[in-house]
Design a protein around this motif. Structure first.
Motif, PDB file in Angstrom:
ATOM      1  N   PHE A  14      29.154 -21.264 -77.413  1.00 57.48           N
ATOM      2  CA  PHE A  14      27.798 -20.750 -77.639  1.00 57.48           C
ATOM      3  C   PHE A  14      27.546 -19.486 -76.814  1.00 57.48           C
ATOM      4  O   PHE A  14      26.941 -18.532 -77.281  1.00 57.48           O
ATOM      5  N   HIS A  15      28.014 -19.505 -75.570  1.00 63.20           N
ATOM      6  CA  HIS A  15      27.853 -18.329 -74.716  1.00 63.20           C
ATOM      7  C   HIS A  15      28.548 -17.119 -75.331  1.00 63.20           C
ATOM      8  O   HIS A  15      27.994 -16.002 -75.332  1.00 63.20           O
ATOM      9  N   LEU A  16      29.768 -17.340 -75.847  1.00 64.53           N
ATOM     10  CA  LEU A  16      30.506 -16.220 -76.433  1.00 64.53           C
ATOM     11  C   LEU A  16      29.865 -15.729 -77.728  1.00 64.53           C
ATOM     12  O   LEU A  16      29.780 -14.528 -77.986  1.00 64.53           O
ATOM     13  N   VAL A  17      29.412 -16.701 -78.564  1.00 65.72           N
ATOM     14  CA  VAL A  17      28.940 -16.348 -79.906  1.00 65.72           C
ATOM     15  C   VAL A  17      27.472 -15.941 -79.915  1.00 65.72           C
ATOM     16  O   VAL A  17      27.079 -15.033 -80.649  1.00 65.72           O
ATOM     17  N   LEU A  18      26.625 -16.553 -79.092  1.00 67.65           N
ATOM     18  CA  LEU A  18      25.177 -16.327 -79.180  1.00 67.65           C
ATOM     19  C   LEU A  18      24.589 -15.735 -77.906  1.00 67.65           C
ATOM     20  O   LEU A  18      23.938 -14.690 -77.932  1.00 67.65           O
ATOM     21  N   SER A  19      24.814 -16.406 -76.772  1.00 68.05           N
ATOM     22  CA  SER A  19      24.132 -15.990 -75.542  1.00 68.05           C
ATOM     23  C   SER A  19      24.556 -14.592 -75.107  1.00 68.05           C
ATOM     24  O   SER A  19      23.714 -13.750 -74.777  1.00 68.05           O
ATOM     25  N   LEU A  20      25.863 -14.335 -75.085  1.00 69.87           N
ATOM     26  CA  LEU A  20      26.340 -13.019 -74.652  1.00 69.87           C
ATOM     27  C   LEU A  20      25.875 -11.902 -75.586  1.00 69.87           C
ATOM     28  O   LEU A  20      25.368 -10.879 -75.117  1.00 69.87           O
ATOM     29  N   PRO A  21      26.002 -12.055 -76.940  1.00 73.08           N
ATOM     30  CA  PRO A  21      25.467 -10.999 -77.814  1.00 73.08           C
ATOM     31  C   PRO A  21      23.960 -10.805 -77.657  1.00 73.08           C
ATOM     32  O   PRO A  21      23.475  -9.673 -77.696  1.00 73.08           O
ATOM     33  N   LEU A  22      23.220 -11.922 -77.499  1.00 70.76           N
ATOM     34  CA  LEU A  22      21.776 -11.780 -77.306  1.00 70.76           C
ATOM     35  C   LEU A  22      21.462 -11.037 -76.009  1.00 70.76           C
ATOM     36  O   LEU A  22      20.544 -10.202 -75.951  1.00 70.76           O
ATOM     37  N   SER A  23      22.220 -11.316 -74.978  1.00 68.45           N
ATOM     38  CA  SER A  23      22.023 -10.613 -73.715  1.00 68.45           C
ATOM     39  C   SER A  23      22.314  -9.130 -73.867  1.00 68.45           C
ATOM     40  O   SER A  23      21.569  -8.276 -73.369  1.00 68.45           O
ATOM     41  N   MET A  24      23.391  -8.812 -74.575  1.00 70.31           N
ATOM     42  CA  MET A  24      23.725  -7.404 -74.820  1.00 70.31           C
ATOM     43  C   MET A  24      22.628  -6.729 -75.642  1.00 70.31           C
ATOM     44  O   MET A  24      22.221  -5.589 -75.362  1.00 70.31           O
ATOM     45  N   LEU A  25      22.119  -7.440 -76.670  1.00 68.00           N
ATOM     46  CA  LEU A  25      21.065  -6.878 -77.512  1.00 68.00           C
ATOM     47  C   LEU A  25      19.779  -6.681 -76.709  1.00 68.00           C
ATOM     48  O   LEU A  25      19.089  -5.660 -76.852  1.00 68.00           O
ATOM     49  N   THR A  26      19.475  -7.642 -75.820  1.00 69.30           N
ATOM     50  CA  THR A  26      18.267  -7.515 -74.990  1.00 69.30           C
ATOM     51  C   THR A  26      18.361  -6.303 -74.071  1.00 69.30           C
ATOM     52  O   THR A  26      17.390  -5.542 -73.928  1.00 69.30           O
ATOM     53  N   LYS A  27      19.518  -6.130 -73.427  1.00 73.65           N
ATOM     54  CA  LYS A  27      19.688  -4.973 -72.550  1.00 73.65           C
ATOM     55  C   LYS A  27      19.543  -3.671 -73.321  1.00 73.65           C
ATOM     56  O   LYS A  27      18.932  -2.706 -72.840  1.00 73.65           O
ATOM     57  N   ARG A  28      20.103  -3.639 -74.545  1.00 77.00           N
ATOM     58  CA  ARG A  28      20.008  -2.413 -75.348  1.00 77.00           C
ATOM     59  C   ARG A  28      18.554  -2.140 -75.757  1.00 77.00           C
ATOM     60  O   ARG A  28      18.090  -0.996 -75.721  1.00 77.00           O
ATOM     61  N   LEU A  29      17.817  -3.211 -76.129  1.00 76.26           N
ATOM     62  CA  LEU A  29      16.417  -3.037 -76.523  1.00 76.26           C
ATOM     63  C   LEU A  29      15.542  -2.639 -75.336  1.00 76.26           C
ATOM     64  O   LEU A  29      14.566  -1.909 -75.497  1.00 76.26           O
ATOM     65  N   ASN A  30      15.893  -3.111 -74.142  1.00 74.30           N
ATOM     66  CA  ASN A  30      15.110  -2.759 -72.961  1.00 74.30           C
ATOM     67  C   ASN A  30      15.231  -1.291 -72.602  1.00 74.30           C
ATOM     68  O   ASN A  30      14.403  -0.753 -71.864  1.00 74.30           O
ATOM     69  N   THR A  31      16.277  -0.643 -73.100  1.00 74.81           N
ATOM     70  CA  THR A  31      16.447   0.783 -72.816  1.00 74.81           C
ATOM     71  C   THR A  31      15.673   1.665 -73.789  1.00 74.81           C
ATOM     72  O   THR A  31      15.625   2.882 -73.607  1.00 74.81           O
ATOM     73  N   VAL A  32      15.073   1.065 -74.838  1.00 75.85           N
ATOM     74  CA  VAL A  32      14.340   1.850 -75.840  1.00 75.85           C
ATOM     75  C   VAL A  32      12.995   2.282 -75.259  1.00 75.85           C
ATOM     76  O   VAL A  32      12.259   1.465 -74.699  1.00 75.85           O
ATOM     77  N   ASP A  33      12.689   3.557 -75.396  1.00 76.22           N
ATOM     78  CA  ASP A  33      11.399   4.089 -74.949  1.00 76.22           C
ATOM     79  C   ASP A  33      10.362   3.834 -76.041  1.00 76.22           C
ATOM     80  O   ASP A  33      10.503   4.349 -77.154  1.00 76.22           O
TER      81      ASP A  33
END
Length: 605
Positions: free
Chosen positions: A175-194
């Motif tokens: 689950f960490h590999l398939v869901l949690s890690l991608p969600l974390s990556m997506l969250t970090k990318r969205l947090n950089t959006v102005d």
């Protein structure tokens, strides 16, 4: 306080579920094992009792206690048997052996499954005769009998829990590999959006390759960012448009306010000019010397200039009397060419450009010629060293969006007159004030400052539109948009003007209605010079009273603007209602379109 992550929450739930499932599956296995163990133990004890029953039968048959104890003693070899009893057929205990081991904690656990001490018995039957001689019974300590079962149960439970924990940890890692890690990556990318400048982002390779729900969420986020970006652009454009429309509205309101002021001044000035002009006309009939005649001529010339000035002010305030007719620009411009070339001079090049299939426009022909002449003179002044002037006429369409931005113009078909020069041009600040009366950038004495103001008032009164396009050092283009005349146009017919004979007014009686006492006196004096009897009134109420009491009344001369509840137009309607063929003429320096619906002419037969 840091919020729990999905991975941590699922770990908690997963471990709890793994332990519970381990316990449940272990319990099920223990229950099954207990059932099997119980069957095995019951079968074993029954077999053991059968084997020991031979000696017990003989002891019970002979009622020999010693023999009975000898038969019961071997059963106590088993540590789980705590008591052995042999009873004869009379119910008398002939053998009663027992031992009481110390209690153990395991006995409490045994109570969950069965009785801590359980008794088994078998009937004693003599084999030769088949006679019932008694019974053999044993007391079994269940905790000792189930000792192996307890060991197996603990092993099964621990093994089940560990197995479930292992599977849960494996699933959580996946689950960490398939869901949690991608969600974390997506969250970090969205947090950089102005949020002020949202831009779609490039998907991380892990998310792009997955092609699952996380990928769809990332694509949806990009779609939202793209839509937000488009919305912000539209919002910026809308705000810019709103600002432009607000400025345009303020500009129109300022010009309208100036127009109302100018119209009021023109009205009062017209009354003053009427008094002066009427008085001068009366003086012309007096015997004057040469000096008096010169002074009278100078006064008449000044009055004429004042009248022209009033006409210009009325043009700006959109209250000048217009006679709109269908106009075809391809016929109008050639007739004006010689006049415009003389106004420009030899160092200026004049060019006409007319599109094929021009529509007729609807405006006052004489006033349009005046406006074109004034714009030509303005263009000449903007090119002091000579230059090129182009007058282009074409059909055009003003759409809803353009009209909403400009204001005071309706969407539809128009004929556009574009007067372009390559002169000095105008700044934005100058353009903002260009249509205001007496605003001029020319030196003192070089212009009245009313040319563009007259053009603005004429075009607006003709239900048209005017727009200035200019850049400093590049030139200026003034565009006039006049509404298209869509009705069939009849061919022009020319006829000789009739000879006008001045009638003899002697003996006629006219009702004059005017609220200005001085104007009233001058008009009265002029009419009396023509031997006309005059009845005067300063308002509609007085005029109606005079109309009803006059013995003879041939016509009425009425001011349009009157004090009270009735204006000149409404007073005329009342007079006509009582006398349908009664002759009425109107006079005013400021009509406000009060008589545009119907034309009235004053005539005496």
């Amino acid at each position: 306080m840091k919020k729990p992550t999905i991975a941590l929450t699922l770990t908690r739930y997963g471990l709890t579920i793994a332990i519970v499932l381990g316990l449940v599956t272990g319990s099920i296995q223990i229950i099954r094992d207990y059932s099997d163990e119980k069957l095995r133990n019951d079968s074993f004890i029954q077999k053991m009792l059968v084997l020991a029953s031979a000696g017990a039968v003989q002891a019970a048959f002979q009622i020999d206690k010693t023999l009975a104890e000898e038969a019961a003693q071997p059963l106590l070899v088993y540590d789980f048997i705590t008591a052995v009893t042999i009873i004869d057929d009379r119910g008398i205990h002939i053998a009663d052996l027992a031992r009481k081991p110390p209690p153990k904690a395991i006995d409490q656990l045994t109570k969950l499954f069965t009785e801590p001490y359980k008794r088994y018995e078998i009937k004693l039957i003599e084999s030769k005769t088949g006679i019932y001689v008694g019974k053999l019974s044993v007391e079994v300590r269940s905790s000792i009998l189930l000792d192996d079962f307890y060991d197996r149960s603990i092993h099964v439970t621990i093994t089940g829990i560990l197995k479930n924990l292992f599977l849960t940890i494996l699933l959580l890692y996946l689950f960490h590999l398939v869901l949690s890690l991608p969600l974390s990556m997506l969250t970090k990318r969205l947090n950089t959006v102005d949020p002020r400048k949202p831009e779609p982002f490039r998907l991380p390779p892990r998310i792009a390759r997955a092609n699952n729900e996380i990928t769809e969420v990332a694509l949806s986020a990009n779609h939202i960012l793209r839509a937000s970006q488009d919305y912000l652009h539209e919002l910026e454009n809308s705000q810019a448009l709103t600002k432009k429309m607000t400025n345009q509205l303020r500009h129109s309101e300022r010009l309208s306010a100036i127009g109302q002021l100018v119209g009021g001044v023109a009205h009062d000035f017209n009354n003053i000019l009427a008094i002066i002009l009427g008085s001068l006309e009366l003086l012309e009939n007096q015997a004057l010397d040469e000096r008096g005649k010169r002074l009278l001529t100078m006064a008449r010339d000044a009055t004429d200039k004042g009248s022209k000035l009033t006409s210009q002010l009325l043009a700006y305030s959109r209250n000048q009397p217009l006679e709109p007719t269908p106009i075809l620009a391809s016929e109008l411009l050639p007739n004006m060419e010689q006049l415009l070339r003389r106004a420009l001079g030899e160092q200026y090049a004049l060019e006409f450009i007319t599109s094929s299939g021009l529509w007729h426009c609807f405006a006052d022909s004489q006033q349009l010629e005046t406006v074109l002449l004034n714009l030509t003179l303005n263009a000449r002044d903007a090119m002091p060293n000579g230059g090129n002037l182009t007058i282009e006429v074409r059909n055009t369409w003003l759409d809803v969006e353009y009209c909403a931005q400009e204001g005071e113009v309706e969407p539809g078909q128009y004929v556009c007159f574009a007067i372009s020069d390559n002169g000095t041009g105008m700044s934005k600040k100058v353009i903002a004030h260009a249509f205001e009366p007496y605003f001029s950038t020319k030196p003192v004495g070089k212009g009245s400052g009313l040319g563009l103001a007259m053009a603005y008032g004429f075009v607006k009164q003709s239900s048209g539109h005017i727009k200035i396009y200019s850049e400093e050092g590049q030139g200026t283009t003034v565009k006039l948009y006049l509404p298209r005349y869509s009705q069939p146009v009849k061919p022009s017919t020319f006829s000789e003007l009739p000879v006008v004979l001045v009638p003899d007014f002697a003996g006629y009686c006219i009702l004059v209605v005017e609220d200005d006492p001085l104007v009233l006196e001058v008009v009265k004096a002029q009419l009396m010079e023509m031997q006309i009897e005059v009845i005067t009134a300063t308002d509609a109420k007085t005029a109606l009273t005079a109309f009803h009491h006059a013995q003879k009344l041939d016509a009425a001369l009425i001011d349009i603007v009157l004090p009270g509840h009735l204006n000149g137009r409404q007073l005329a309607n009342l007079l006509e209602a009582e006398r349908p063929h009664f002759r009425i003429a109107f006079m005013s320096g400021y009509t406000e379109n009060a008589i545009r619906a119907t034309a009235y002419k004053f005539s005496i037969k």
